[in-house]
Every structure is written in structure tokens, then in C-alpha cells.
Motif scaffolding. Structure first.
Motif, mmCIF file in Angstrom:
data_model
loop_
_atom_site.group_PDB
_atom_site.id
_atom_site.type_symbol
_atom_site.label_atom_id
_atom_site.label_comp_id
_atom_site.label_asym_id
_atom_site.label_seq_id
_atom_site.Cartn_x
_atom_site.Cartn_y
_atom_site.Cartn_z
ATOM 1 N N LEU A 1 0.825 -1.207 0.000
ATOM 2 C CA LEU A 1 0.000 0.000 0.000
ATOM 3 C C LEU A 1 0.862 1.261 0.000
ATOM 4 C CD1 LEU A 1 -2.845 1.260 0.182
ATOM 5 C CD2 LEU A 1 -2.675 1.079 2.677
ATOM 6 N N GLY A 2 2.056 1.182 0.618
ATOM 7 C CA GLY A 2 2.921 2.349 0.699
ATOM 8 C C GLY A 2 3.794 2.578 -0.512
ATOM 9 N N VAL A 3 3.887 1.612 -1.409
ATOM 10 C CA VAL A 3 4.779 1.743 -2.567
ATOM 11 C C VAL A 3 4.465 2.975 -3.418
ATOM 12 C CG1 VAL A 3 5.437 0.679 -4.774
ATOM 13 C CG2 VAL A 3 5.455 -0.684 -2.672
ATOM 14 N N PRO A 4 3.190 3.278 -3.736
ATOM 15 C CA PRO A 4 2.931 4.481 -4.547
ATOM 16 C C PRO A 4 3.474 5.771 -3.933
ATOM 17 C CG PRO A 4 0.972 3.091 -4.456
ATOM 18 C CD PRO A 4 1.944 2.518 -3.477
ATOM 19 N N VAL A 5 3.539 5.841 -2.593
ATOM 20 C CA VAL A 5 4.056 7.048 -1.925
ATOM 21 C C VAL A 5 5.517 7.275 -2.280
ATOM 22 C CG1 VAL A 5 4.421 8.169 0.315
ATOM 23 C CG2 VAL A 5 2.416 6.721 -0.034
ATOM 24 N N THR A 6 6.247 6.222 -2.557
ATOM 25 C CA THR A 6 7.670 6.362 -2.874
ATOM 26 C C THR A 6 7.908 6.931 -4.264
ATOM 27 O OG1 THR A 6 7.923 4.100 -3.785
ATOM 28 C CG2 THR A 6 8.156 4.363 -1.405
ATOM 29 N N PHE A 7 6.849 7.041 -5.061
ATOM 30 C CA PHE A 7 7.015 7.541 -6.424
ATOM 31 C C PHE A 7 6.319 8.870 -6.679
ATOM 32 C CE2 PHE A 7 7.917 3.027 -6.737
ATOM 33 C CZ PHE A 7 9.123 3.055 -7.425
ATOM 34 N N ASP A 8 5.395 9.271 -5.800
ATOM 35 C CA ASP A 8 4.776 10.594 -5.932
ATOM 36 C C ASP A 8 4.171 10.979 -4.586
ATOM 37 O OD1 ASP A 8 3.081 12.869 -6.586
ATOM 38 O OD2 ASP A 8 3.360 12.270 -8.680
ATOM 39 N N LEU A 9 4.538 12.161 -4.073
ATOM 40 C CA LEU A 9 4.091 12.575 -2.743
ATOM 41 C C LEU A 9 2.615 12.944 -2.694
ATOM 42 C CD1 LEU A 9 7.108 14.653 -1.365
ATOM 43 C CD2 LEU A 9 6.589 12.219 -1.131
ATOM 44 N N ILE A 10 1.950 13.008 -3.828
ATOM 45 C CA ILE A 10 0.510 13.251 -3.800
ATOM 46 C C ILE A 10 -0.197 12.123 -3.060
ATOM 47 C CG2 ILE A 10 0.005 12.066 -5.977
ATOM 48 C CD1 ILE A 10 -1.627 15.355 -4.799
ATOM 49 N N PHE A 11 0.387 10.923 -3.112
ATOM 50 C CA PHE A 11 -0.219 9.780 -2.425
ATOM 51 C C PHE A 11 -0.004 9.858 -0.915
ATOM 52 C CE2 PHE A 11 0.476 8.146 -6.757
ATOM 53 C CZ PHE A 11 -0.827 7.766 -7.065
ATOM 54 N N LEU A 12 1.056 10.525 -0.476
ATOM 55 C CA LEU A 12 1.232 10.748 0.959
ATOM 56 C C LEU A 12 0.120 11.647 1.479
ATOM 57 C CD1 LEU A 12 4.469 11.369 2.947
ATOM 58 C CD2 LEU A 12 2.552 12.895 3.278
ATOM 59 N N GLN B 1 -9.622 19.454 -5.583
ATOM 60 C CA GLN B 1 -8.677 20.449 -6.088
ATOM 61 C C GLN B 1 -7.316 19.808 -6.397
ATOM 62 O OE1 GLN B 1 -8.685 23.918 -3.446
ATOM 63 N NE2 GLN B 1 -10.865 23.692 -3.110
ATOM 64 N N ASP B 2 -6.509 19.582 -5.377
ATOM 65 C CA ASP B 2 -5.146 19.094 -5.605
ATOM 66 C C ASP B 2 -5.123 17.735 -6.306
ATOM 67 O OD1 ASP B 2 -4.611 21.352 -4.219
ATOM 68 O OD2 ASP B 2 -3.565 20.416 -2.554
ATOM 69 N N PHE B 3 -5.885 16.770 -5.774
ATOM 70 C CA PHE B 3 -5.820 15.428 -6.335
ATOM 71 C C PHE B 3 -6.469 15.368 -7.720
ATOM 72 C CE2 PHE B 3 -6.973 10.811 -6.426
ATOM 73 C CZ PHE B 3 -5.667 10.327 -6.369
ATOM 74 N N ALA B 4 -7.564 16.105 -7.885
ATOM 75 C CA ALA B 4 -8.202 16.146 -9.210
ATOM 76 C C ALA B 4 -7.269 16.774 -10.230
ATOM 77 C CB ALA B 4 -9.511 16.928 -9.128
ATOM 78 N N GLY B 5 -6.531 17.820 -9.805
ATOM 79 C CA GLY B 5 -5.563 18.449 -10.693
ATOM 80 C C GLY B 5 -4.442 17.493 -11.075
ATOM 81 N N TRP B 6 -3.975 16.709 -10.091
ATOM 82 C CA TRP B 6 -2.900 15.734 -10.353
ATOM 83 C C TRP B 6 -3.375 14.678 -11.341
ATOM 84 C CZ3 TRP B 6 -2.446 10.468 -9.825
ATOM 85 C CH2 TRP B 6 -1.151 9.945 -9.942
ATOM 86 N N ILE B 7 -4.622 14.209 -11.158
ATOM 87 C CA ILE B 7 -5.168 13.211 -12.096
ATOM 88 C C ILE B 7 -5.252 13.780 -13.498
ATOM 89 C CG2 ILE B 7 -7.250 11.918 -12.687
ATOM 90 C CD1 ILE B 7 -7.754 11.521 -9.721
ATOM 91 N N GLY B 8 -5.690 15.039 -13.610
ATOM 92 C CA GLY B 8 -5.790 15.664 -14.919
ATOM 93 C C GLY B 8 -4.452 15.801 -15.619
ATOM 94 N N GLU B 9 -3.397 16.015 -14.836
ATOM 95 C CA GLU B 9 -2.064 16.192 -15.431
ATOM 96 C C GLU B 9 -1.370 14.873 -15.751
ATOM 97 O OE1 GLU B 9 0.131 18.477 -12.648
ATOM 98 O OE2 GLU B 9 -1.076 20.280 -12.887
ATOM 99 N N ASN B 10 -1.702 13.819 -15.015
ATOM 100 C CA ASN B 10 -0.936 12.589 -15.142
ATOM 101 C C ASN B 10 -1.688 11.427 -15.794
ATOM 102 O OD1 ASN B 10 1.753 12.983 -13.409
ATOM 103 N ND2 ASN B 10 0.076 14.040 -12.367
ATOM 104 N N LEU B 11 -2.986 11.535 -15.965
ATOM 105 C CA LEU B 11 -3.751 10.428 -16.543
ATOM 106 C C LEU B 11 -4.453 10.855 -17.834
ATOM 107 C CD1 LEU B 11 -5.352 8.908 -13.312
ATOM 108 C CD2 LEU B 11 -3.281 8.172 -14.496
#
Length: 465
Positions: A366-377, A455-465
């Protein structure tokens, strides 16, 4: 059913509970939350919450754990009936979520500690100067961005989880108790030494002024933000709402004074948090860092690295500081893993080593995604700290304060004697002020999380997916 272990000594229980409480919540989270709250203004409100809310609340978790001798799921089901096992499951989920990113942050501290042996912190920052100039950010911020994600962060996350699994697999006495008897005294000794050293730094006086001289006008003007922040930090730093104290108390005998144990644990935890401030804020100001609340999760890494790079003896102090926090983080990680491991042992009858390995592996993944992008933290931390932790604590206070109060007073009196009016005073503190604080804090936590998602997470999804 697998035979449950018990603590070998009272000292072992106290140090395990203190070790859980004094981890990243006190040294990673406390300084930047205090900084965001205005320094001494936040400190005053926080100390009041620890005394008036944290202490009564930790007694609730203690009486539930000792009375039932179960993990949070089994404990709440035994007290409230079958439907309450789902509420107890919230504590298990909270432990899963917090530990998944907690171990990643712990890995950062281990890496900063080891990097101090390879080169001075000034030397490390020199290697990031060109990238910092191009990005228009401090070199320490670029260094943190490099260290906090990627292959290195993944490997250190793996290391922390592996160590936690091994310690938990060894059991209560041979694993947790032996580990904390070494770690907690080391934390106290190292922090105390660094606080003395920080006192000698030129310019440290401004740090003490910021940290120890409250402006009551700031408190009156900002009480709406200070109250929930202080309440959340008090619960986080005391490991409340996570099931840790329920689980640890389930290994206790009935002849123990829970009030004495709780007072000792709360006292040590608060003292270490306060001591951490006596290290961090003088070093901040001596190193020219005058905005302690800036930077969020990376604040302590960026600010302390900058400070160590510009101070005489900063390399040695940095090694000691980051090493101390790494030890504290590991002590907290093992407490969280014990919660989910105890659930599998108690409810499923699984052997300890299999439970520790299985649960630890799930948390690790579960913690692996945090090591690749701090948005998951942020995604996990805001959900766990702002919603799950507070909700778990709230429903537990309702169960003990309003549904099963008689058992609670009876259990608390064991090892003490007749509590008289004090028992009722404790129950009413749980019933009204603590529940009100938690309801307000939960509302604000849900609001903040919805804002983050939209806001933040929706913006991240828009930029990365």
C-alpha cells in the motif's frame, strides 16, 4: 485460539507505549504543525488539549484493552455486540493506512542519517545548486525532492517494513519489549544532548522567543484553526484512535494502576515533543530559517538540512538528529504493525510470524505508490489523520462514555481502589468535551479532505492520466 503473550515488566509496557507515541508525530509532525500554528500560540493550546482531552482519552483505550484482552475488533465486539466489530475494523484500517506512508517517511530519515556519513550536508547541497538555480528553489528543497521519491525511497521503505516485520514476528517480550528498552532511552539521551547543544548556538534566542513566548492575541484571533489542529496533533502524537493503546493494554495484568501508567506515558510523550521543539526551533533560527511552518511534510528535512549546512559542527548534529528520528520512527512503526498483527492472531488464529509477515507485506504494498509521488502521501495522510483516526476515537468515546460506562469505571479502579467522584468526572469528560472536540475535528477533517480531492488530487489526475 493462539495463546496471547503478556508484557514481562511494567517498564516494558511503558516504554512500548512511549515509543509508539514519540515517533514521527513528535519530531517530524510536531515542529511543522507548531510552525503553522504560530509557535508558542499553538504550543499553549496543544498542551491544554493533551492534559484535558488526551489524558482522559488514553484511559478509555487502556480500560477497553485490558478488560477485553483483545485487539480493537474483538474488544469492541465483546463490549458492544457483533455490530461493533465493524467499528473496531476502522482501527485496523487506520493502522494499515498510517503505517503505509509512515514507513516511507521513516525511510527518509534513515537516508538523511546515512548520507551524513558520506559527506557534509553543505557538501550535499552544493551538488544541487545548479538544479536549484534553474528551478528557483532552495538547494535543500531540490535535495528533498530527490530523496523523497524514486528508487532510493522505495528501498528505504522496504528496509523499514522488513525491520518492523522481524521485530513483531519475534513477539511481545523478545521483539517489541527488547527493542523499545534500547530505543526509547536512546531517543531521550540524544534529544537531550542536542537541546543542550542548540542552546549554545548564536542566534538561537529568536527560536526560543518564537517557541516559548505566546502571543495570546494570536490565540484569540486564530482559535478556530488552532483548536482542531491542536486536537488532531494531541491524538496523533499519543497514538490515540489507531488501536495501538487498546492492543498494548490488552497484554496487561489487572493489578496495574492505569492512571499512573497513563500519566507516565502522557508525561514522557509531551516532554519529548517539547524537547524536540527545543532542538528544532533554535536550530531553525540559528541557521536563518525564520518561517518554520512553511513546507509541510518536507519542512523539517529542508529547514534542518539548510541549518546543518550553515552551522559549525552541523554534520555531526545532523547525523545525531536524523538518526534519533529514525529510531523514534521505527518504534512507532512496530506499534502500528502490532495492531494489525494482533487482529489476525486473535480473530483468525494465525501464528504470529505468519500474521506479521502477511500483514506487513500488505501494508508495504500500500505504501509503494508514496515512494514515487508525494501526492499519495497527502491522499493517505489527510484521510487517516483527518478522518479515520478521529472517527475511530469518536465512536470509542461514545461506546465507553454513553453505552458501557459502568464497566469502564470498574476497570479503571482495579489497581487503584474506589475512584469515588473522580470516576464520574472522568466519564463526563469523555461524554461531553472530548466528544464535542472530536465531532468538530472530524467535520473539519472531512471538509479539508473533500477540498483536497476536488482540487489538488483532481488536478494531479488531470495532469498525469
Amino acid at each position: 485460539m493462539v495463546q496471547r503473550e503478556t508484557w514481562a515488566t511494567r517498564t516494558g509496557f511503558i516504554l512500548a507505549a512511549v515509543g509508539s507515541a514519540v515517533g514521527l508525530g513528535n519530531i517530524w509532525r510536531f515542529p511543522f504543525v507548531t510552525g503553522e500554528g504560530g509557535g508558542a500560540a499553538f504550543l499553549i493550546v496543544y498542551l491544554l488539549f493533551v492534559a484535558l482531552v488526551g489524558f482522559p482519552a488514553i484511559l478509555v483505550e487502556f480500560v477497553v484493552g485490558r478488560r477485553t484482552e483483545r485487539n480493537p475488533v474483538g474488544a469492541l465486539m465483546q463490549l458492544g455486540g457483533n455490530v461493533w466489530k465493524y467499528v473496531g475494523g476502522v482501527f485496523i484500517v487506520t493502522g494499515f493506512v498510517i503505517l503505509s506512508y509512515y514507513s516511507v517517511v521513516a525511510g527518509w530519515f534513515v537516508r538523511y542519517f546515512l548520507e551524513g556519513f558520506r559527506d557534509s550536508y553543505a557538501g550535499h547541497l552544493a551538488g544541487y545548486e545548479s538544479a536549484a538555480a534553474e528551478a528557483g528553489e532552495p538547494a535543500a528543497a531540490i535535495m528533498f525532492a530527490d530523496f523523497s521519491t524514486g528508487t532510493g525511497a522505495f528501498l528505504f521503505h522496504t528496509l523499514i517494513m522488513a525491520l518492523s516485520i522481524v521485530i513483531i514476528a519475534l513477539g511481545i517480550r523478545r521483539g517489541i519489549e527488547l527493542a523499545v528498552k534500547a530505543m526509547v532511552p536512546a531517543i531521550l539521551l540524544l534529544l537531550g544532548g542536542m537541546a543542550v547543544w542548540a542552546f549554545t548556538l548564536p542566534g538561537s534566542g529568536a527560536g526560543y522567543q518564537y517557541y516559548l513566548s505566546p502571543d495570546f492575541g494570536v490565540i484569540l484571533e486564530n482559535w478556530q484553526s488552532l483548536l482542531p489542529a491542536a486536537a488532531g496533533q494531541a491524538f496523533f502524537t499519543l497514538s490515540l484512535g489507531m488501536g495501538v493503546m487498546i492492543t498494548y493494554a490488552s497484554y496487561l495484568g489487572e493489578d496495574r494502576s492505569l492512571t499512573r501508567d497513563a500519566a507516565t506515558i502522557v508525561g514522557f510523550d509531551t516532554g519529548i515533543a517539547f524537547l524536540a521543539g527545543l532542538v528544532v526551533f533554535p536550530v531553525f533560527f540559528a541557521g536563518g530559517i525564520t518561517e518554520p511552518g512553511a513546507g509541510g511534510a518536507g519542512a523539517i528535512f529542508v529547514s534542518m538540512t539548510d541549518a546543518f549546512a550553515g552551522l559549525p559542527g552541523g554534520r555531526l548534529l545532523g547525523i545525531l538528529f536524523f538518526g534519533t528520528v529514525a529510531i523514534a520512527a521505527l518504534s512507532s512503526a512496530i506499534s502500528l504493525l502490532e495492531v494489525v498483527t494482533a487482529y489476525v492472531i486473535d480473530e483468525k488464529g494465525v501464528e504470529r510470524w505468519k500474521a506479521a509477515l502477511g500483514m506487513g507485506t500488505v501494508v508495504y504494498l500500500l505504501g509503494v505508490p508514496v515512494t514515487f509521488d508525494l501526492i499519495f502521501l497527502d491522499l493517505l495522510d489527510l484521510f487517516a489523520n483527518g478522518i479515520l483516526l478521529v472517527f475511530g476515537a469518536l465512536v470509542l468515546m461514545v461506546l465507553v462514555g454513553w453505552i458501557t460506562p459502568s464497566f469502564a469505571v470498574e476497570e479503571l479502579s482495579k489497581g487503584i481502589g474506589d475512584l469515588g467522584v473522580w470516576g464520574q468526572a472522568w466519564i463526563w469528560a469523555v461524554r461531553v468535551p472530548i466528544i464535542v472536540v472530536l465531532v468538530v475535528t472530524l467535520y473539519l477533517g472531512v471538509t479539508d479532505y473533500v477540498d483536497f480531492l476536488t482540487q489538488d488530487f483532481a488536478g494531479w489526475i488531470g495532469e498525469n492520466l
